[in-house]
Motif scaffolding. Sequence first.
Motif, PDB file in Angstrom:
ATOM      1  N   ALA A  74      44.464  55.994 -54.328  1.00 15.20           N
ATOM      2  CA  ALA A  74      43.961  54.916 -53.475  1.00 15.20           C
ATOM      3  C   ALA A  74      42.435  54.944 -53.407  1.00 15.20           C
ATOM      4  O   ALA A  74      41.779  53.895 -53.495  1.00 15.20           O
ATOM      5  CB  ALA A  74      44.564  55.050 -52.080  1.00 15.20           C
ATOM      6  N   LEU A  75      41.882  56.130 -53.248  1.00 17.21           N
ATOM      7  CA  LEU A  75      40.429  56.226 -53.139  1.00 17.21           C
ATOM      8  C   LEU A  75      39.753  55.718 -54.416  1.00 17.21           C
ATOM      9  O   LEU A  75      38.745  54.999 -54.362  1.00 17.21           O
ATOM     10  CB  LEU A  75      40.018  57.672 -52.854  1.00 17.21           C
ATOM     11  CG  LEU A  75      38.544  57.896 -52.522  1.00 17.21           C
ATOM     12  CD1 LEU A  75      38.133  57.094 -51.286  1.00 17.21           C
ATOM     13  CD2 LEU A  75      38.251  59.381 -52.317  1.00 17.21           C
ATOM     14  N   GLU A  76      40.314  56.074 -55.556  1.00 18.93           N
ATOM     15  CA  GLU A  76      39.756  55.583 -56.836  1.00 18.93           C
ATOM     16  C   GLU A  76      39.806  54.065 -56.887  1.00 18.93           C
ATOM     17  O   GLU A  76      38.865  53.406 -57.361  1.00 18.93           O
ATOM     18  CB  GLU A  76      40.533  56.182 -58.010  1.00 18.93           C
ATOM     19  CG  GLU A  76      40.267  57.658 -58.231  1.00 18.93           C
ATOM     20  CD  GLU A  76      41.232  58.279 -59.228  1.00 18.93           C
ATOM     21  OE1 GLU A  76      40.976  59.424 -59.636  1.00 18.93           O
ATOM     22  OE2 GLU A  76      42.252  57.649 -59.585  1.00 18.93           O
ATOM     23  N   ALA A  77      40.890  53.495 -56.402  1.00 23.30           N
ATOM     24  CA  ALA A  77      41.046  52.042 -56.459  1.00 23.30           C
ATOM     25  C   ALA A  77      40.006  51.337 -55.586  1.00 23.30           C
ATOM     26  O   ALA A  77      39.339  50.393 -56.030  1.00 23.30           O
ATOM     27  CB  ALA A  77      42.455  51.658 -56.018  1.00 23.30           C
ATOM     28  N   TYR A  78      39.865  51.798 -54.339  1.00 28.44           N
ATOM     29  CA  TYR A  78      38.923  51.138 -53.432  1.00 28.44           C
ATOM     30  C   TYR A  78      37.482  51.293 -53.916  1.00 28.44           C
ATOM     31  O   TYR A  78      36.670  50.376 -53.782  1.00 28.44           O
ATOM     32  CB  TYR A  78      39.075  51.694 -52.015  1.00 28.44           C
ATOM     33  CG  TYR A  78      40.254  51.089 -51.272  1.00 28.44           C
ATOM     34  CD1 TYR A  78      40.148  49.838 -50.674  1.00 28.44           C
ATOM     35  CD2 TYR A  78      41.461  51.762 -51.182  1.00 28.44           C
ATOM     36  CE1 TYR A  78      41.224  49.276 -49.997  1.00 28.44           C
ATOM     37  CE2 TYR A  78      42.547  51.213 -50.502  1.00 28.44           C
ATOM     38  CZ  TYR A  78      42.417  49.959 -49.917  1.00 28.44           C
ATOM     39  OH  TYR A  78      43.491  49.403 -49.258  1.00 28.44           O
ATOM     40  N   ILE A  79      37.157  52.450 -54.476  1.00 26.85           N
ATOM     41  CA  ILE A  79      35.794  52.654 -54.980  1.00 26.85           C
ATOM     42  C   ILE A  79      35.552  51.787 -56.225  1.00 26.85           C
ATOM     43  O   ILE A  79      34.493  51.158 -56.364  1.00 26.85           O
ATOM     44  CB  ILE A  79      35.565  54.148 -55.289  1.00 26.85           C
ATOM     45  CG1 ILE A  79      35.506  54.944 -53.979  1.00 26.85           C
ATOM     46  CG2 ILE A  79      34.282  54.349 -56.098  1.00 26.85           C
ATOM     47  CD1 ILE A  79      35.453  56.453 -54.168  1.00 26.85           C
TER      48      ILE A  79
END
Lengths: 333, 78
Positions: A74-79
């Motif tokens: 998720a963090l990779e996606a939002y960044i």
Amino acid sequence: MFYFTEICTSTKYLIFLYKFLKIEYFVFVKNVLKKFEVFLFFLVFDFVVEASEYKVYFGNIHAHCEYSDGKGTALEAYIYARDVAKLHFFSLTDHMEQLTPDELSETIRAAEETRIEGIYETLWGFEWGSPIYNHSNMFMTERFYSVDCYVNDRIKKFYAELIRYPPVIMQFNHPDYNPNLPMYNYHQYEYNKDVDKLVSLIEIKSAFDKDDRHEMSYIQALDKGWHLSPVCNQDNHDSDWGSKNGCRVAVWLPSLTRESLIEGLKRGRTYSTWNQNVIVKWLCDGRWAGETVFTKEMVHCELIVSDPDETDMYTSVEVITTGGKVYKTINDF
Amino acid sequence: MVGFNLNFSEDNKWFYLRIKKGDEVIVWSAPFYYEKPVSMDGGIDAASDEDIISDAFYVGEKLGYEGNNGGCGCSFLR
């Protein structure tokens, strides 16, 4: 703007609020148990932001990561959506039946950590799915809704659950038009006034679908009385959150905050576009499309279509009405 | 900018825009809706000559997580 022509201080007065948001009149009715004496005070409380002060923002609110059938965290996606795709707003919506509560918490944490007010705003949610009724995105709710959909005609149970535990925003996803399946697309968008209050968006074109079946569903839903505004989402299943193509949700907002984004999406001030920066401003009698119900027959509209890319030349505008009829074609704009 | 009029009726209860580049549709707008005014008080239109902003989109119930009730997959679509 704030006008104040008279103040009523009595606490015995009943207040009737006329018009939501653009509150033009407070009517104070003096204690009806006494003399039915009616006073009309004029308190114009105009806190509507002028249309000229709105800006359009572009985003993508249908995407997956490895918590369901996509890639990456998720963090990779939002960044990625913020720093690579340069979206103004983004939401992950992993498949609910594959998402654990811990993964949803991780999604929420990533959404909170990456947002930058005024520059990049985030939502979070999941995609509810049924093989019979189609899919819907539920935003900003941690409730996982029942999916008892292998049993015929459980739509009433689902709707009752939705009404009891409404998501903050709800969107009908990839509504491939197929009138041969009576229960598909929520019983061919059979109208439900309570659920109509919850659903504000419908995908019309997504990255998966190049034909016009979505638009036929949009027309079908509008004809049946739904109040829905169109969005274009990428439905990402790879690590290309926002950069997959030009498909964008465009929304008009007074400012880029989470509250403003939610309000704009819920009120339907959107358009669906396959161009990542085309600006379409359409007002009738000074009101925004998507959120306005007129009760008078004749209205005057103004349309601005502009694009920062000189090579993007738009050739015609068709005004579509009930049944999908072309009401008017504009070639000179 | 281009200006034009729309005439709502029972046959034209909503309008949206389809903006094209050649034969390709690039933009689908949100719609404007029409609702016939409700008659009250012996036929006087209570809301004649007024337009309203629908509040149909607002809900305010408290949300809460009550566990994963399971699912039935998404094989029908993707």
